[in-house]
Design an enzyme around this catalytic site. Structure first.
Site: not given
Ligand code: FAD
Length: 301
Positions: A16, A47, A50, A77, A107, A109, A123, A144, A271
């Site tokens: 990712e 991604t 935020a 995403h 979905r 945050d 989602a 999760y 990284k």
């Protein structure tokens, strides 16, 4: 070949990345992508913002570089809480035009003070929409192992997952975790619920203490004592902490792959040198598993 079909053949290793900050050229990520490409990942996901309120152009541009310059499958995403149907269509149409047909349907945050759009409240609503309107797309969804922080119970959490899979999610990518036992217990819950789609384990190597503390606090992921001890012990020695974090991630991956996990999704935090070290230490383990019978989930205790 659809992305999900890869899991039939091998233990998947995916990465990712996040797009460069706004007002930074998208090309600035090219050296990072090119180093990541050296480790031959099965796919790279990108991604989107935020809280998922960002427009998404940067995500699409980076996914385009991955798919069409690196020739590695890209997964975009898509957080949907604050998007309407037209905005989702715009993203999906652009992705399809760029020859990208893999998304992680999310979905996102909730953001204080912002009202959800109401079109895709969960989602599963987005997964169902893509499955119906864009059937050529391969749709992944999030899961999760230590239960989503808003779920009132373990059962509610699995019910939420069940909805995503019933709506058409082809595979699941997990939230980061630091104790594999939680992942194995999660696999047992999935098996009991009859959820059989492939599940990738999300692994985040520690790059610095502050970053890990921020991410775990935000996502509600518990930090085991053993891990906290490592963070505290090397807090003033970033190099030692990086090495300890890499060693910890390698240990997690070796255990997961040996226990027959469907795939590892490495949160690279852009990284590449860390991803490279982890891949160098584990690639023979992945390769050894490619010929394995990948039929049933083996429950481990
Ligand atoms: P959902 O599946 O909708 O679940 C959210 C909550 O609602 C859960 O508690 C669930 O149990 C519950 N629920 C689900 N369906 C129902 C229902 N029908 N009725 C009642 N309750 C229900 N965020 C970003 O903004 N951008 C990113 O790029 C991003 N990438 C991520 C990648 C991964 C691999 C992961 C694990 C997370 C990522 N996130 C990202 C964070 C994610 O958006 C948040 O964790 C968010 O809080 C939940 O998203 P979800 O898609 O899992 O939501």
């Amino acid at each position: 070949m659809k992305l999900v079909d890869l899991f039939e053949k091998k233990t998947v290793f995916s990465l990712e990345v996040f797009p460069p900050r706004k007002n930074t050229s998208k090309e600035s990520i090219l050296p990072t992508l090119s180093s990541l490409n050296d480790i031959s990942p099965d796919f790279i996901s990108v991604t989107l913002g935020a809280g998922g309120t960002a427009q998404g152009n940067e995500t699409i541009e980076v996914a385009n570089l991955i798919q069409n310059q690196l020739h590695v499958p890209a997964v975009a995403h898509i957080p949907s809480l604050y998007r309407n149907q037209d905005q989702v269509d715009e993203l999906l149409d652009q992705l399809a035009a760029d020859n990208i047909q893999n998304v992680l349907a999310l979905r996102g945050d909730p953001v204080d003070g912002l009202s959800p759009n109401g079109t895709f409240y969960h989602a599963s609503d987005l997964v169902a929409y893509i499955d119906r309107e864009y059937p050529n797309f391969d749709v992944a969804a999030a899961c999760y192992p230590e239960v989503h922080q808003e779920s009132p119970s373990v059962v509610a959490d699995i019910e939420g997952l069940r909805r995503k899979v019933d709506a058409g999610a082809d595979h699941l990518i997990s939230q980061l975790f630091f104790d594999n036992q939680h992942f194995y217990e999660f696999q047992e819950r999935l098996a009991l619920a009859g959820i059989t789609v492939p599940v990738e384990a999300g692994i985040m190597p520690c790059t610095n203490k502050k970053q890990i503390e921020r991410i775990t606090k935000f996502s509600g992921v518990p930090v085991p004592k053993k891990y906290q001890k490592m963070l505290d012990c090397y807090a003033d020695n970033p190099l030692a902490l990086k090495d300890a974090g890499i060693a910890y991630a390698i240990e997690q991956i070796v255990d997961l792959v040996s226990q027959g996990v469907d795939g590892i999704h490495l949160y690279t935090m852009n990284k590449p040198e860390i991803a490279e070290k982890i891949w160098d230490a584990t690639k023979t383990i992945f390769e050894a598993n490619q010929t394995k019978d990948r039929g049933a989930i083996e429950l481990v205790h």
